[in-house]
Design an enzyme around this catalytic site. Structure first.
Site, PDB file in Angstrom:
ATOM      1  N   HIS A 182      17.314 -16.236 -26.206  1.00  0.00           N
ATOM      2  CA  HIS A 182      16.307 -16.543 -25.377  1.00  0.00           C
ATOM      3  C   HIS A 182      15.096 -15.368 -25.443  1.00  0.00           C
ATOM      4  O   HIS A 182      15.481 -14.217 -25.418  1.00  0.00           O
ATOM      5  CB  HIS A 182      16.578 -16.508 -24.058  1.00  0.00           C
ATOM      6  CG  HIS A 182      15.567 -16.856 -23.043  1.00  0.00           C
ATOM      7  ND1 HIS A 182      15.669 -16.136 -21.911  1.00  0.00           N
ATOM      8  CD2 HIS A 182      14.752 -17.542 -22.818  1.00  0.00           C
ATOM      9  CE1 HIS A 182      14.537 -16.483 -21.260  1.00  0.00           C
ATOM     10  NE2 HIS A 182      14.005 -17.546 -21.850  1.00  0.00           N
TER      11      HIS A 182
HETATM   12 CA    CA Z   1      14.358 -18.573 -28.808  1.00  0.00          CA
END
Ligand code: CA
Ligand code: VJV
Ligand code: ZN
Length: 396
Positions: A182
């Site tokens: 992320h």
């Molecule tokens: Ca990513």
């Protein structure tokens, strides 16, 4: 003059610094800056340097880095050396550094930070001055670094610094992140603004997978008066996603963001740990699907500035092949599948899976054990719907 018109291609600039590639995070640390040397050698062996402008960049200055990071943190980063480690051990924790950890203090760390950040800042400036339509920095993309601390192999957030540069000349920047992790640092930096939309595709499992953020409902401040509400978008995935699923999801979601948000500049983080066979990641993507994302964004970025940056990627020969392939997509060249005969480090491209002596079958495929695919059609459709839902609040 001879009546033959060359089709207007893209002006591409390639930003690098050889010294950045020579640093070591320490024995058996997964982040290996020499993958950048491998990438560059492959790019040069294919002759791609003749289709782009090549820039060796200068290190970023303290003042440039302070545009995002706190002075306290930068002072500490610039002064700490491996042998002082014990003396100031307590501060380690505050600033996210430490031996045996994700962000070790290694020899030349400060130099390394200034070099990869300098390259991203240079790349952004080259776009701003219209010297390039597409600027590439494979040494950047360190998306976890926070204002006041290091995280997940990232000390300085070169992406935030580059986006800040772009924001001096354009109203809106779209950030797209295909690293398997992320893009938390970038998302956090622009959490409260509607001038930057962040879109990250990643493996999501808060229990077991770093950094644990990036669920589908993490879309910006919940206070709807805050301009950032609905401008952080996340596509949380499981292990084993394949080429067709990823391409379909990427085209739908990224296409919709470009259309609705209508940015003047796009920053694409191309972390190669989303490839199959990565040491840390467990997706099943071939270079073809990873490259498809770059090509898709390029095709949709007419009259928009495009910054292409690196990120993760822990199986160096696959990283080099993917990023070389993606460099060729940027300049609009088609490469032979056969590796050039005289490439330095040729050994490094030999496939262990094929018995050690064989070259990979071609540039688009990765031969490796496949991971079990944990996605069904319903889940993937729900992710698309979630993005569409958020974009209803966005109009430009
Ligand atoms: Ca990513
Ligand atoms: O999972 C974590 C955090 C821990 C605590 C620290 N130990 C070392 C590992 C587990 C919970 N961190 C992740 C960080 C991933 C960063 C990805 C960066 C990017 O690709 O998104 C962008 C460039 C993690 N996964 C694997 C490791 N750390 C790891 C770190 C090592 C290691 C082996 C694995 C550090 C040193 C050594 N081996 C020698
Ligand atoms: Zn990653």
């Amino acid at each position: 003059a001879n009546g033959i018109e060359r089709p207007k291609g893209y002006n591409v600039s390639f930003h690098f610094n050889s010294k950045a590639e020579q640093h070591h995070f320490g024995q058996s640390h997964p982040m290996k800056p020499w993958r950048l040397t491998l990438t560059k050698q492959l790019v040069l062996s294919y002759g791609l340097q003749f289709a782009m402008d090549i820039f060796e960049t200068l290190p970023a200055t303290m003042d440039q880095l302070a545009a995002f990071h706190s002075r306290d943190y930068l002072e500490y980063l610039s002064r700490i050396t491996p042998d002082q480690s014990e003396v100031i051990a307590n501060n380690f924790k505050i600033f996210g550094l430490g031996p045996e950890g994700d962000c070790p203090v290694f020899d030349g760390m400060w130099d390394y930070c200034r070099l990869y950040s300098g390259a991203s800042i240079d790349a952004a400036r080259n776009l701003i001055s219209n010297q390039a339509d597409i600027a590439i920095n494979w040494s950047g993309g360190l998306h976890h670094a926070m204002k006041k601390w290091a995280s997940g192999f990232c000390y300085i957030n070169d992406i935030v610094l580059a986006i800040q540069q772009l924001l001096t000349v354009v109203p809106r920047v779209l950030y797209v992140d295909i690293d398997i992790h992320h893009g938390d640092g970038v998302q956090h930096a622009f959490w409260s603004t509607d001038r930057v939309m962040t879109l990250s595709y990643h493996k999501f499992d808060p229990e077991t997978f770093f950094p644990g953020t990036g669920g589908k409902d993490e879309t910006g401040p919940k206070n709807l008066v805050n301009p950032g509400a609905h401008y952080s978008l996340n596509v949380p995935l499981h292990d084993g996603i394949d080429d067709a699923q990823y391409e379909d999801l990427f085209d739908h979601c990224t296409g919709a963001c470009i259309e609705k948000f209508n940015p003047q500049a796009i920053v694409l983080q191309c972390g190669a740990d989303s490839l199959g066979g990565d040491r840390l990641g467990k997706f099943n993507l071939n270079i073809k699907a990873h490259g498809h994302c770059v090509d898709f964004v390029k095709r949709r970025s007419h009259n928009r500035r495009l910054l292409v940056i690196g990120g993760g990627g822990y199986t160096p020969r696959n990283v080099a092949r993917a990023w070389c392939h993606e460099t060729s997509l940027c300049v609009g060249a088609t490469l032979r599948n056969q590796l050039p005969a005289h490439i330095p480090y040729r050994q490094a491209f030999m496939s262990a899976e094929n018995g050690g002596g064989e070259l990979y079958p071609n540039l688009s495929h990765i031969t490796t054990r496949r991971h079990e695919n944990k996605h069904d059609k319903g889940y993937l459709e729900s992710l698309k719907k979630n993005i569409d839902e958020q974009l209803k609040y966005v109009e430009n």
